[in-house]
Enzyme design. Structure first.
Site, short mmCIF file in Angstrom:
data_model
loop_
_atom_site.label_atom_id
_atom_site.label_comp_id
_atom_site.label_asym_id
_atom_site.label_seq_id
_atom_site.Cartn_x
_atom_site.Cartn_y
_atom_site.Cartn_z
N GLU A 99 0.84 -1.20 0.00
CA GLU A 99 0.00 0.00 0.00
C GLU A 99 0.88 1.25 0.00
OE1 GLU A 99 -2.38 1.63 -0.80
OE2 GLU A 99 -4.05 1.43 0.60
N ASP A 103 -3.69 5.95 6.40
CA ASP A 103 -4.05 7.24 7.01
C ASP A 103 -5.02 6.92 8.16
OD1 ASP A 103 -4.50 9.95 7.31
OD2 ASP A 103 -5.83 10.14 5.62
N ARG A 165 1.94 11.78 -9.37
CA ARG A 165 2.32 10.39 -9.10
C ARG A 165 3.73 10.09 -9.62
NH1 ARG A 165 -2.28 7.55 -7.41
NH2 ARG A 165 -4.23 8.07 -8.44
#
Ligand code: 5GP
Length: 176
Positions: A99, A103, A165
């Site tokens: 991952e 959060d 990204r």
């Protein structure tokens, strides 16, 4: 203005690669002799998964799962939809979920519950980043890249509105 100039560096590309190498060696040690499947979470974890798999000196399989959170864009609602499922069964396999960031933990809680119904031999988590200050459920992170403060981070797979990204480091937006 160049993409990278809009960001303050939190973790440099060199620091990330060093940490990825360390994590890969640890994973290779822990999973030696086991039937390992890496499950990358789309899209944020693709850069991390691509680098990490090359640091794990073991025969392994690779798969991806796409998740999207319903509700507000900035805060996970915990109600998650699978937008793209695994391509193969994981029954009897040792699954390592890759991952980008944990959060509140609500997305990962959903994924762990979902994967458990498929009867894998084990499921563990490797997350590039963790924001412990925002946790709403306890998620055991077996392999962790870096802990980050409560800031919105981008780069190395993490986006802001689908942009950033492709930035090779992890950073935070400079105030404009
Ligand atoms: P959680 O369910 O743990 O609250 O949220 C996990 C997902 O929210 C992550 O996979 C990521 O897509 C997104 N997310 C959480 N914090 C950040 C952040 O600081 N930056 C970015 N780009 N995405 C984040």
């Amino acid at each position: 203005m160049k993409l990278a100039e809009k960001l303050e560096v939190l973790h440099s590309a060199e620091a990330i690669q060093k940490r990825v190498t360390e994590l890969g060696a640890q994973i290779a040690h822990d999973y030696a002799g086991k039937d390992l499947v890496l499950v990358g979470v789309l899209k944020g974890a693709i850069l991390f998964a691509a680098d990490l798999c090359r640091a794990i000196d073991l025969p392994l399989a690779f798969d991806f799962i796409g998740l999207s959170s319903y509700g507000e864009a900035t805060e996970s609602s915990g109600v998650v939809k699978i937008t793209s499922d695994l391509s193969r069964p994981i029954e009897g396999k040792h699954v390592l979920v890759i991952e980008d960031i944990i959060d509140t933990g609500l997305t990962m809680r959903y994924l762990l519950d979902n994967l458990a119904t498929r009867h894998p031999a084990s499921v563990k988590i490797c997350s590039l980043l963790h924001k412990p200050s925002r946790a709403r459920t306890r998620i055991p992170i077996e392999y962790l890249g870096f802990t980050v403060p409560d800031l919105f981070v981008v780069g190395y797979g993490l986006d802001a509105g689908e942009k950033y990204r492709n930035v090779p480091f992890i950073g935070v937006m400079k105030p404009s």
